[in-house]
Design an enzyme around this catalytic site. Structure first.
Site, PDB file in Angstrom:
ATOM      1  N   ARG A  39     -13.745  -8.163   1.927  1.00  0.00           N
ATOM      2  CA  ARG A  39     -12.622  -7.995   1.450  1.00  0.00           C
ATOM      3  C   ARG A  39     -11.669  -9.408   2.080  1.00  0.00           C
ATOM      4  NH1 ARG A  39     -10.104  -3.191   1.542  1.00  0.00           N
ATOM      5  NH2 ARG A  39      -9.099  -4.370   0.883  1.00  0.00           N
ATOM      6  N   GLN A  52     -10.454  -3.929  -3.125  1.00  0.00           N
ATOM      7  CA  GLN A  52     -11.567  -3.267  -2.162  1.00  0.00           C
ATOM      8  C   GLN A  52     -12.755  -4.197  -3.906  1.00  0.00           C
ATOM      9  OE1 GLN A  52     -12.774  -1.406   0.162  1.00  0.00           O
ATOM     10  NE2 GLN A  52     -14.320  -2.470  -0.334  1.00  0.00           N
ATOM     11  N   ASP A  92     -17.167   7.499  -1.750  1.00  0.00           N
ATOM     12  CA  ASP A  92     -15.892   7.126  -1.053  1.00  0.00           C
ATOM     13  C   ASP A  92     -14.895   8.796   0.033  1.00  0.00           C
ATOM     14  OD1 ASP A  92     -12.759   6.475   0.078  1.00  0.00           O
ATOM     15  OD2 ASP A  92     -12.049   6.837  -1.814  1.00  0.00           O
ATOM     16  N   CYS A 104     -16.119   2.107   0.603  1.00  0.00           N
ATOM     17  CA  CYS A 104     -14.723   1.185   0.924  1.00  0.00           C
ATOM     18  C   CYS A 104     -14.847   1.190   2.251  1.00  0.00           C
ATOM     19  CB  CYS A 104     -13.795   1.681   0.255  1.00  0.00           C
ATOM     20  SG  CYS A 104     -13.111   3.426   0.706  1.00  0.00           S
ATOM     21  N   HIS A 142      -7.226   1.034  -6.401  1.00  0.00           N
ATOM     22  CA  HIS A 142      -7.599   0.013  -4.910  1.00  0.00           C
ATOM     23  C   HIS A 142      -8.271  -1.294  -5.542  1.00  0.00           C
ATOM     24  CE1 HIS A 142      -7.792  -1.275  -0.975  1.00  0.00           C
ATOM     25  NE2 HIS A 142      -9.152  -0.168  -0.394  1.00  0.00           N
ATOM     26  N   ARG A 192       1.137  -0.667   0.048  1.00  0.00           N
ATOM     27  CA  ARG A 192       0.314  -0.111   0.214  1.00  0.00           C
ATOM     28  C   ARG A 192       0.915   1.228   0.300  1.00  0.00           C
ATOM     29  NH1 ARG A 192      -5.223   1.441   3.442  1.00  0.00           N
ATOM     30  NH2 ARG A 192      -6.506   0.318   1.571  1.00  0.00           N
TER      31      ARG A 192
HETATM   32  N1  NVA Z   1      -9.471   6.943  -1.749  1.00  0.00           N
HETATM   33  C1  NVA Z   1      -9.081   6.634  -0.036  1.00  0.00           C
HETATM   34  C2  NVA Z   1      -9.381   4.972   0.004  1.00  0.00           C
HETATM   35  C3  NVA Z   1      -9.346   3.867   1.043  1.00  0.00           C
HETATM   36  C4  NVA Z   1      -9.488   3.140   2.115  1.00  0.00           C
HETATM   37  C5  NVA Z   1      -7.781   6.850  -0.429  1.00  0.00           C
HETATM   38  O1  NVA Z   1      -6.986   6.552  -1.382  1.00  0.00           O
HETATM   39  O2  NVA Z   1      -7.571   7.135   1.387  1.00  0.00           O
HETATM   40  N1   CP Z   2     -11.698   0.447   2.900  1.00  0.00           N
HETATM   41  C1   CP Z   2      -9.695  -0.268   2.539  1.00  0.00           C
HETATM   42  O1   CP Z   2      -9.165  -0.163   2.463  1.00  0.00           O
HETATM   43  O2   CP Z   2      -9.831   0.204   4.118  1.00  0.00           O
HETATM   44  P1   CP Z   2      -8.399   0.748   4.865  1.00  0.00           P
HETATM   45  O3   CP Z   2      -8.222   1.605   4.733  1.00  0.00           O
HETATM   46  O4   CP Z   2      -8.541   0.335   6.467  1.00  0.00           O
HETATM   47  O5   CP Z   2      -7.756  -0.900   4.611  1.00  0.00           O
END
Ligand code: NVA
Ligand code: CP
Length: 299
Positions: A285, A132, A217, A257, A129, A102
């Site tokens: 998930r 997800q 989101d 998500c 992502h 990540r």
């Molecule tokens: N769009 C959000 C998703 C978090 C799971 C981010 O990138 O922070």
């Molecule tokens: N939806 C998602 O990816 O959640 P986290 O940021 O908690 O992993």
């Protein structure tokens, strides 16, 4: 044979993704199917951003399938002290069976994958992502059946989640409308590549008309925190609330998500509705991770 990675949904064939979704559903419904399919396998997890669901789902998935996982934070590894990604990829390839990352810039994932001899999984980048979307699609299939030919509406930021919905429109063959403020559109090349299935509809009420699925989101993703106040103003008309959803089909599903910000991108009334599927979506998930890891272990 070239190592298979999962950096975006487009890395898999349609039939492969559908098989992963069906396997996730089967694993969820039949604990007896957990036959230590990942026994003695190890997943390394490199997280440059915070996570609850993704990290826990990966760790629990590995445990339930008989394998193990290693959480590698920048604070504890030589990556945090500047060891090149390429060298880390080569070293981890000699010891572990999968790596999930990540991070911010999607090119970091691509660079790591280029030098990795084991599958690399995108646990979220600034661009995509895909994990997800596996969970979102499983959730739709469970509640409504096949999503092919259905109308899906993304309301909010045209960022990583939205861009993965564009890929999902291709892989699952649905129509996608995107309602976002000006300046927050997805990458033009993605819109262009999927122009047969995807279009921007600026007005959220017009966008959600007759929708089968509406997804959103956070307005301020990780890495955008400095823009939070400006985004709150610009996205105000794009909140998911009961009034907006009243323009969709009466059996519309709402997905997020998570984490969610009640009162910003979604109202508490919608998120906490008794028939909300967002908690199934979060649970899925786990099941989709198991199916994905099994799939990659066989490649
Ligand atoms: N769009 C959000 C998703 C978090 C799971 C981010 O990138 O922070
Ligand atoms: N939806 C998602 O990816 O959640 P986290 O940021 O908690 O992993």
């Amino acid at each position: 044979m070239a190592t298979r990675h999962f950096l975006t949904l487009m890395d898999l064939e349609k039939a492969e993704i559908h098989a992963i979704i069906q396997r996730a559903i089967a694993l969820k419904n039949s604990p007896a199917l957990h036959e230590d399919t990942l026994k003695h396998k190890t997943l390394a997890m490199i997280f440059d951003k915070a996570s609850t669901r993704t990290r826990v789902a990966f760790e629990v998935a590995m445990t339930q399938l008989g394998g193990t996982s290693l959480f590698l934070s920048n604070a504890d590894t030589q990556l945090g002290r500047g060891e090149p990604l390429e060298d880390t990829a080569k070293v981890l390839s000699r010891m572990v069976d999968f790596v999930t990352i990540r991070t911010f810039d999607h090119s970091r994932l691509e660079l790591f994958a280029k030098h990795s001899e084991v599958p690399v999984i995108n646990a979220l980048s600034d661009d995509f992502h895909p994990c997800q979307l596996l969970a979102d699609m499983q959730t739709y299939f469970e509640h409504r059946g096949d999503i092919q030919g259905k109308t899906v509406v993304w309301v909010g930021d045209g960022h990583n989640m939205c861009q993965s919905y564009i890929n999902a429109a291709e892989q699952f063959d649905f129509e996608l409308r995107i309602a976002c403020p000006e300046g927050f559109e997805p990458e033009p090349w993605l819109l262009e590549r999927s122009r047969a299935r995807v279009r921007v509809v600026r007005n959220p009420i017009e966008a959600v008309r007759d929708a089968h699925l509406v997804a959103t989101d956070v307005w301020t993703s990780m890495g955008h925190e400095a823009e939070r106040e400006r985004r709150l103003r610009l996205f105000a008309a794009y909140q998911i609330n009961a009034e907006l959803l009243s323009h969709a089909r009466s059996d519309v599903l709402f997905m997020h998500c998570l984490p969610a910000h009640r009162g910003e991108e979604v109202t508490a009334e919608v998120l906490d509705a008794p028939d909300a599927v967002v908690w199934d979506e979060a649970e899925n998930r786990l099941h989709t991770k198991k199916a994905l890891l099994e799939f990659l272990s066989r490649q």
